[in-house]
Design a protein around this motif. Structure first.
Motif, mmCIF file in Angstrom:
data_model
loop_
_atom_site.group_PDB
_atom_site.id
_atom_site.type_symbol
_atom_site.label_atom_id
_atom_site.label_comp_id
_atom_site.label_asym_id
_atom_site.label_seq_id
_atom_site.Cartn_x
_atom_site.Cartn_y
_atom_site.Cartn_z
ATOM 1 N N GLU A 104 0.801 -1.225 0.000
ATOM 2 C CA GLU A 104 0.000 0.000 0.000
ATOM 3 C C GLU A 104 0.837 1.279 0.000
ATOM 4 O O GLU A 104 0.301 2.360 0.169
ATOM 5 N N GLU A 105 2.125 1.141 -0.180
ATOM 6 C CA GLU A 105 3.012 2.300 -0.173
ATOM 7 C C GLU A 105 3.906 2.212 -1.401
ATOM 8 O O GLU A 105 4.509 1.165 -1.652
ATOM 9 N N ASP A 106 3.991 3.290 -2.173
ATOM 10 C CA ASP A 106 4.821 3.261 -3.376
ATOM 11 C C ASP A 106 6.291 3.242 -2.995
ATOM 12 O O ASP A 106 6.727 3.949 -2.086
ATOM 13 N N MET A 107 7.030 2.404 -3.685
ATOM 14 C CA MET A 107 8.467 2.227 -3.474
ATOM 15 C C MET A 107 8.768 1.845 -2.015
ATOM 16 O O MET A 107 9.624 2.423 -1.352
ATOM 17 N N LEU A 108 8.058 0.841 -1.551
ATOM 18 C CA LEU A 108 8.210 0.331 -0.191
ATOM 19 C C LEU A 108 9.567 -0.339 -0.033
ATOM 20 O O LEU A 108 9.911 -1.248 -0.787
ATOM 21 N N ASP A 109 10.345 0.104 0.941
ATOM 22 C CA ASP A 109 11.650 -0.489 1.226
ATOM 23 C C ASP A 109 11.495 -1.833 1.918
ATOM 24 O O ASP A 109 10.746 -1.957 2.890
ATOM 25 N N LEU A 110 12.197 -2.849 1.401
ATOM 26 C CA LEU A 110 12.303 -4.134 2.091
ATOM 27 C C LEU A 110 13.668 -4.163 2.763
ATOM 28 O O LEU A 110 14.682 -3.939 2.109
ATOM 29 N N ARG A 123 12.967 -2.553 -3.377
ATOM 30 C CA ARG A 123 11.828 -1.637 -3.226
ATOM 31 C C ARG A 123 10.685 -2.180 -4.066
ATOM 32 O O ARG A 123 10.889 -2.604 -5.200
ATOM 33 N N LEU A 124 9.480 -2.155 -3.479
ATOM 34 C CA LEU A 124 8.300 -2.656 -4.175
ATOM 35 C C LEU A 124 7.346 -1.510 -4.502
ATOM 36 O O LEU A 124 7.144 -0.617 -3.687
ATOM 37 N N ALA A 125 6.754 -1.581 -5.671
ATOM 38 C CA ALA A 125 5.819 -0.552 -6.123
ATOM 39 C C ALA A 125 4.448 -0.738 -5.462
ATOM 40 O O ALA A 125 4.084 -1.834 -5.027
ATOM 41 N N LEU A 126 3.705 0.320 -5.425
ATOM 42 C CA LEU A 126 2.336 0.309 -4.932
ATOM 43 C C LEU A 126 1.521 -0.711 -5.719
ATOM 44 O O LEU A 126 1.598 -0.761 -6.942
ATOM 45 N N GLY A 127 0.755 -1.551 -5.025
ATOM 46 C CA GLY A 127 -0.108 -2.521 -5.683
ATOM 47 C C GLY A 127 0.509 -3.879 -5.932
ATOM 48 O O GLY A 127 -0.178 -4.787 -6.395
ATOM 49 N N ASP A 138 5.374 -5.333 14.647
ATOM 50 C CA ASP A 138 5.191 -4.225 13.712
ATOM 51 C C ASP A 138 5.699 -4.495 12.305
ATOM 52 O O ASP A 138 5.557 -3.650 11.419
ATOM 53 N N TRP A 139 6.322 -5.659 12.081
ATOM 54 C CA TRP A 139 6.961 -5.964 10.808
ATOM 55 C C TRP A 139 6.547 -7.338 10.289
ATOM 56 O O TRP A 139 6.282 -8.241 11.074
ATOM 57 N N CYS A 140 6.543 -7.484 8.951
ATOM 58 C CA CYS A 140 6.308 -8.786 8.325
ATOM 59 C C CYS A 140 7.380 -9.040 7.265
ATOM 60 O O CYS A 140 7.813 -8.114 6.568
ATOM 61 N N GLU A 141 7.754 -10.300 7.137
ATOM 62 C CA GLU A 141 8.662 -10.703 6.080
ATOM 63 C C GLU A 141 7.813 -11.046 4.863
ATOM 64 O O GLU A 141 6.850 -11.813 4.968
ATOM 65 N N ILE A 142 8.150 -10.467 3.721
ATOM 66 C CA ILE A 142 7.387 -10.707 2.498
ATOM 67 C C ILE A 142 8.343 -11.019 1.357
ATOM 68 O O ILE A 142 9.537 -10.695 1.428
ATOM 69 N N SER A 143 7.803 -11.647 0.301
ATOM 70 C CA SER A 143 8.617 -11.911 -0.886
ATOM 71 C C SER A 143 7.777 -11.687 -2.138
ATOM 72 O O SER A 143 6.595 -12.033 -2.178
ATOM 73 N N ALA A 144 8.432 -11.105 -3.138
ATOM 74 C CA ALA A 144 7.772 -10.832 -4.420
ATOM 75 C C ALA A 144 8.839 -10.672 -5.492
ATOM 76 O O ALA A 144 9.875 -10.048 -5.251
ATOM 77 N N GLY A 145 8.594 -11.251 -6.645
ATOM 78 C CA GLY A 145 9.497 -11.081 -7.777
ATOM 79 C C GLY A 145 10.918 -11.544 -7.521
ATOM 80 O O GLY A 145 11.857 -10.978 -8.082
ATOM 81 N N GLY A 146 11.090 -12.533 -6.670
ATOM 82 C CA GLY A 146 12.425 -13.040 -6.365
ATOM 83 C C GLY A 146 13.153 -12.256 -5.285
ATOM 84 O O GLY A 146 14.299 -12.555 -4.965
ATOM 85 N N TYR A 147 12.506 -11.263 -4.727
ATOM 86 C CA TYR A 147 13.101 -10.464 -3.654
ATOM 87 C C TYR A 147 12.355 -10.733 -2.361
ATOM 88 O O TYR A 147 11.152 -10.963 -2.362
ATOM 89 N N PRO A 152 7.163 -2.792 7.154
ATOM 90 C CA PRO A 152 6.232 -2.451 8.237
ATOM 91 C C PRO A 152 4.819 -2.929 7.908
ATOM 92 O O PRO A 152 4.372 -2.816 6.766
ATOM 93 N N LYS A 153 4.127 -3.465 8.916
ATOM 94 C CA LYS A 153 2.751 -3.929 8.715
ATOM 95 C C LYS A 153 1.847 -2.815 8.205
ATOM 96 O O LYS A 153 0.919 -3.074 7.447
ATOM 97 N N THR A 154 2.109 -1.598 8.620
ATOM 98 C CA THR A 154 1.252 -0.474 8.242
ATOM 99 C C THR A 154 1.270 -0.213 6.745
ATOM 100 O O THR A 154 0.390 0.475 6.229
ATOM 101 N N ALA A 155 2.258 -0.755 6.022
ATOM 102 C CA ALA A 155 2.364 -0.550 4.575
ATOM 103 C C ALA A 155 1.772 -1.720 3.790
ATOM 104 O O ALA A 155 1.900 -1.766 2.566
ATOM 105 N N LEU A 156 1.114 -2.656 4.489
ATOM 106 C CA LEU A 156 0.599 -3.870 3.853
ATOM 107 C C LEU A 156 -0.886 -4.050 4.139
ATOM 108 O O LEU A 156 -1.336 -3.773 5.252
ATOM 109 N N TRP A 157 -1.636 -4.531 3.144
ATOM 110 C CA TRP A 157 -3.029 -4.924 3.384
ATOM 111 C C TRP A 157 -3.115 -6.430 3.189
ATOM 112 O O TRP A 157 -2.648 -6.961 2.191
#
Length: 166
Positions: A104-110, A123-127, A138-147, A152-157
């Motif tokens: 939910e945040e553009d250019m979200l830093d991982l 960095r992940l794009a919005l959407g 307050d944090w979650c580990e996520i993966s997308a596109g091989g990264y 922060p949880k607040t940047a994720l839906w």
């Protein structure tokens, strides 16, 4: 009479009570918690006005892995809502228990660790839809596109603010 109808609707999962106790917030079909997050298993799924094939199709989800929140159950049907609050009834065969989140945040830093001072891995794009891994307070580990990395949880839906996963 009204009380009987309300109790029947509640038992069928057609009505929910805000602030219900843990015993009351279980799905009548699966006995799993309500609400809970899932994802779209199919690349296309009809969203209906009611829990049967005879109900009108309001729209179609066309994004595989889209995170959705189940808010009610009725037989083989699950009432879901998406990030925008739109929802309806979807057949359970179109849903998966694999957890995903929507950025939910553009250019979200991982980050390499659950701390904003740690190095950024991507960095992940919005959407972007990412697979959900472990979650701390307050944090979650996520993966997308091989990264992968921590966000922060607040940047994720698609994850509850109090949810812990490991």
């Amino acid at each position: 009479m009204l009380r009987t109808l309300l109790l029947a609707a509640l038992a069928a999962g057609l009505l929910t009570v805000k602030g219900a106790t843990a015993a009351e917030s279980r799905g009548p079909v699966t006995n799993l918690p309500l609400p809970r997050f899932v994802s779209m298993k199919a690349s296309e799924g009809n969203v209906r006005r009611g829990p049967s094939l005879t109900h009108r199709i309001d729209w179609v989800y066309v994004r595989r892995d889209l995170p959705l929140e189940i808010t009610a159950e009725h037989g083989h049907w699950r009432r879901v809502r998406d990030r925008d609050g739109a929802g309806g009834w979807v057949h359970y065969s179109l849903l998966s228990g694999v957890r995903t989140v929507l950025v939910e945040e553009d250019m979200l830093d991982l980050h390499t660790r659950p701390n904003a001072d740690m190095p950024v891995t991507a960095r992940l794009a919005l959407g972007v839809i990412a697979e959900l891994g472990d979650c701390e307070a307050d944090w979650c580990e996520i993966s997308a596109g091989g990264y992968d990395g921590w966000a922060p949880k607040t940047a994720l839906w698609g994850v509850d603010p109090e949810e812990l996963r490991n």
